[in-house]
Design a protein around this motif. Sequence first.
Motif, mmCIF file in Angstrom:
data_model
loop_
_atom_site.group_PDB
_atom_site.id
_atom_site.type_symbol
_atom_site.label_atom_id
_atom_site.label_comp_id
_atom_site.label_asym_id
_atom_site.label_seq_id
_atom_site.Cartn_x
_atom_site.Cartn_y
_atom_site.Cartn_z
ATOM 1 N N ARG A 104 0.833 -1.212 0.000
ATOM 2 C CA ARG A 104 0.000 0.000 0.000
ATOM 3 C C ARG A 104 0.863 1.255 0.000
ATOM 4 O O ARG A 104 0.544 2.257 -0.664
ATOM 5 C CB ARG A 104 -0.943 -0.013 1.206
ATOM 6 N N GLU A 105 1.966 1.218 0.727
ATOM 7 C CA GLU A 105 2.864 2.380 0.761
ATOM 8 C C GLU A 105 3.458 2.655 -0.621
ATOM 9 O O GLU A 105 3.519 3.803 -1.059
ATOM 10 C CB GLU A 105 3.993 2.137 1.764
ATOM 11 N N LEU A 106 3.853 1.589 -1.304
ATOM 12 C CA LEU A 106 4.470 1.769 -2.614
ATOM 13 C C LEU A 106 3.451 2.168 -3.674
ATOM 14 O O LEU A 106 3.792 2.866 -4.629
ATOM 15 C CB LEU A 106 5.210 0.500 -3.027
ATOM 16 N N VAL A 107 2.203 1.753 -3.522
ATOM 17 C CA VAL A 107 1.152 2.253 -4.400
ATOM 18 C C VAL A 107 1.065 3.769 -4.275
ATOM 19 O O VAL A 107 1.002 4.500 -5.272
ATOM 20 C CB VAL A 107 -0.209 1.607 -4.079
ATOM 21 N N GLN A 108 1.090 4.248 -3.049
ATOM 22 C CA GLN A 108 1.002 5.689 -2.822
ATOM 23 C C GLN A 108 2.231 6.411 -3.368
ATOM 24 O O GLN A 108 2.121 7.457 -4.014
ATOM 25 C CB GLN A 108 0.847 5.973 -1.329
ATOM 26 N N ARG A 109 3.415 5.821 -3.142
ATOM 27 C CA ARG A 109 4.626 6.457 -3.628
ATOM 28 C C ARG A 109 4.697 6.451 -5.154
ATOM 29 O O ARG A 109 5.241 7.371 -5.771
ATOM 30 C CB ARG A 109 5.855 5.762 -3.019
ATOM 31 N N SER A 110 4.135 5.414 -5.780
ATOM 32 C CA SER A 110 4.111 5.349 -7.239
ATOM 33 C C SER A 110 3.292 6.481 -7.844
ATOM 34 O O SER A 110 3.566 6.931 -8.962
ATOM 35 C CB SER A 110 3.532 4.012 -7.702
ATOM 36 N N LEU A 162 -8.797 -0.894 -3.843
ATOM 37 C CA LEU A 162 -8.039 -1.321 -2.665
ATOM 38 C C LEU A 162 -8.684 -0.860 -1.364
ATOM 39 O O LEU A 162 -8.481 -1.475 -0.307
ATOM 40 C CB LEU A 162 -6.602 -0.805 -2.743
ATOM 41 N N ASP A 163 -9.456 0.224 -1.424
ATOM 42 C CA ASP A 163 -10.120 0.706 -0.203
ATOM 43 C C ASP A 163 -11.029 -0.355 0.397
ATOM 44 O O ASP A 163 -11.187 -0.435 1.626
ATOM 45 C CB ASP A 163 -10.939 1.968 -0.512
ATOM 46 N N ASP A 209 -3.595 -13.173 -6.328
ATOM 47 C CA ASP A 209 -4.229 -13.693 -7.535
ATOM 48 C C ASP A 209 -5.589 -13.050 -7.750
ATOM 49 O O ASP A 209 -5.962 -12.723 -8.887
ATOM 50 C CB ASP A 209 -4.376 -15.214 -7.449
ATOM 51 N N ARG A 210 -6.326 -12.841 -6.678
ATOM 52 C CA ARG A 210 -7.627 -12.179 -6.814
ATOM 53 C C ARG A 210 -7.457 -10.748 -7.322
ATOM 54 O O ARG A 210 -8.214 -10.288 -8.191
ATOM 55 C CB ARG A 210 -8.376 -12.191 -5.476
ATOM 56 N N LEU A 211 -6.463 -10.059 -6.803
ATOM 57 C CA LEU A 211 -6.200 -8.691 -7.256
ATOM 58 C C LEU A 211 -5.762 -8.700 -8.719
ATOM 59 O O LEU A 211 -6.198 -7.851 -9.522
ATOM 60 C CB LEU A 211 -5.115 -8.074 -6.368
ATOM 61 N N LEU A 255 0.582 -3.011 -12.113
ATOM 62 C CA LEU A 255 0.200 -3.721 -10.893
ATOM 63 C C LEU A 255 0.990 -5.015 -10.756
ATOM 64 O O LEU A 255 1.425 -5.372 -9.643
ATOM 65 C CB LEU A 255 -1.303 -4.017 -10.914
ATOM 66 N N ALA A 256 1.209 -5.714 -11.860
ATOM 67 C CA ALA A 256 1.971 -6.958 -11.804
ATOM 68 C C ALA A 256 3.380 -6.713 -11.266
ATOM 69 O O ALA A 256 3.895 -7.499 -10.453
ATOM 70 C CB ALA A 256 2.041 -7.591 -13.193
ATOM 71 N N SER A 257 4.011 -5.633 -11.700
ATOM 72 C CA SER A 257 5.344 -5.307 -11.181
ATOM 73 C C SER A 257 5.291 -4.940 -9.703
ATOM 74 O O SER A 257 6.141 -5.363 -8.911
ATOM 75 C CB SER A 257 5.947 -4.144 -11.984
ATOM 76 N N LEU A 258 4.300 -4.161 -9.322
ATOM 77 C CA LEU A 258 4.229 -3.680 -7.938
ATOM 78 C C LEU A 258 3.934 -4.815 -6.963
ATOM 79 O O LEU A 258 4.377 -4.779 -5.807
ATOM 80 C CB LEU A 258 3.165 -2.587 -7.826
#
Length: 563
Positions: free
Chosen positions: A288-294, A326-327, A338-340, A356-359
Motif C-alpha cells: 500500500r505504501e508503494l502504491v502511494q509512492r508510485s 483497494l479501499d 491472484d484475486r487482485l 500492478l503486476a510489477s508492484l
Amino acid sequence: MSAIELRDPNLVMRLARLGSFHQSRLSFMRVLTRRLASEGWRFEQTAFDVDDIGVGHAVYTAHGPDHSYSLVAFAHDLPPESRSDRVIAEAWDATFTLFDGVPTDADIARLSQNIPLQEAGRVTSRELSVSRANRSVRLWEHVVSQLAAGQQPDTDQIEAVGYLMRTTAVYGSGKLGAADREMLADRPEFQSPFQVEMLSVFLTRWFVRDLVQHMADTRAAAAGQTAAALDPGIARSLGIGNSTGLGMAPFLLNHPLLFNNWITAREEAIRLVRDIETATPAEVTLFRELVQRSQTTIAAWRSDHPAQVKKLADLRADLASITTYLDGFSFSDSHPWDRLFQWAVANLTSEGQEWLASLMLEPYGAKVDHLAARMAADTNANFRISGGMTVGAMRKQIADIYGWALDTDWKMPANKARAWYVSEEKLEPRLGERFEEPIEEYEQPLAPGRDAAALFEALTHWPDDVQIAEFLLRHPRHRHTVRRVQIVGRAPYAEIRDNTISSTILPIDMLRCKLSFFGATQFDPRSDRWVRICLYGNAPYPDELSPDNADFWIYPDVTEAST
C-alpha cells in the motif's frame, strides 16, 4: 502442485503489452544496487584532476568482495556546434570507461589517448565498457549559475528534465575491443545481464554531481564568492539521461534466448506471488505504501507524444481505479494477489495490469530476487538444427507459435510496408518504407513472422513423416527460420508475436520493453522511434548506499516529494 500457471506467450508477447511493461524488482539497476549494498561494496574517488574550464579526468573506484572496478572519466570542453547525440558523433562533453581493477598512471595516460575518441580509439580487455555523455545544456548552465550565486537550482526546472547529462552510448560485451562477456560471466556481480553497463552509469552519475559542483565552485571563486553546495535531496532527484533510438529495437529480435530468459523470470515472479495463499500485515503495508509512492512518479510523468499521452491517461485512470478498489479489498482472504491480479485483467488496460503486476512483486524479494540470476543466456552457443524433426512436427510448432502470422495476408502491402536495414551514412538500424525507398535488397532478417509463414507454405506438400533435414537439403534458404522455430519451441517467450514490418508497427513498444528491464522510468518518446529516459533518478549515490536505501529508491518518498 500450484494451480497458477505462467501466462500464455500469445498474450504476453504482443507488442502492445510488451510496450506497457514497467520496471520491477528484477530490473537490472535494482539488482545491482541491492547487491552492492548487501555485499558491503566500498566506493572512493581516487582522482579528480579537472581544470577551471572543465577539462581533465577523474577516477571512481568500487571495491567488491573479490574485484575492484574503476570508472575513468574524461571531461571535455565541447564547442556547441560539435554537440550531437547521434551514434556517428565524434566529440562529447564527457567520455568514460569502466576499468577492471585500479588504473595506474600509465593506464590513465593510455586511456586518455583512446577513450575520448570512442570508436576511433583502441581499448583492451582491461576495459569493460566504453561510454560517452552530453550535458543537458540549459539545465547544466542553470545549476552552475545558481550554485555559483550561492543559491539552489529551481526544482521545477530540475523536475522538467531530470538529469544533467545523458549518455548517447554505453558499450560493453566486447564492443570496440573491450572485454567479452564470457571473460566476466563467472564473476557473481556480473551474473545478471548488463551489470557492467549499470555499474558504469551508477558511477557516472557520481562524477556528474562532482563535476557540476566543481564548475560552480570555479565560477564563484573567479567572482570572489563561495558557491552553494548542491542540496543532497536535489542531487538524488537527478539521474542520468539516455536517448535511445531504433538501434535498440532489433536487439530483442536478435537475442531470442536472452529475451526469453528476461520475460520468463518476470512471468515466474508474477506466478509465484499470485500463488501466495496469505499475505502478512507487513507485506500488505509495504504494498500500500508503494502504491502511494508510485502515484508521485506517475503524476510527474510528462510526454507530448500522442501514443504516450494516451498510455499515461490510461495508467492514471487505472491507478485511480486501483486506489478505489483497494479501499474495500480484503487481503485476509485466500490468495489475495491472484484475486487482485484477476480483477486487474477484467477491469484495467494493459498499462494498469502490467504496472500492478510489477508492484505486486515488491514485498516478496525473498521469493523472487533469485530469479535475476537466471536472466542471462549464452548467446554465442551454437544451437544446431535438429534435422531429425519431422515435417509434421515442424508444421505443428509453427502453427502453435506463429498462428497470428499464418492468419496474416502477406501479399497485402500494408502487412509488409516496412523494412529494417542499416543506414550506411548513420551506421544505425533504420525502419524504412519498402514501397517508397530502394531498400529491400538491404533488408535485415527481422520479420520472423513473415519468414515462418513462408516456411509453413513451403512445407505444404511435404509428407508429415519426412525429416526436416531432407526438406532443408532442397530449400536451404529456410535454415534460419527452422532454427528459430526450434529455439522458440524450447523458449516460449523468445519471440515477439506480432508483425514487425507492418505499416502500423510502433518500434517504441520494443524500446520501452527493453528499457523497463533496465529499470527506466518516465518514458518520454520523441517519436514512435526514439525515446528519452532517466536512469537512477532518486537513487542514493555510491557514497550514500546502504542496505536501507538500496532497493525502494525507485519510488519517490511521499514526504520528500511534497516538500
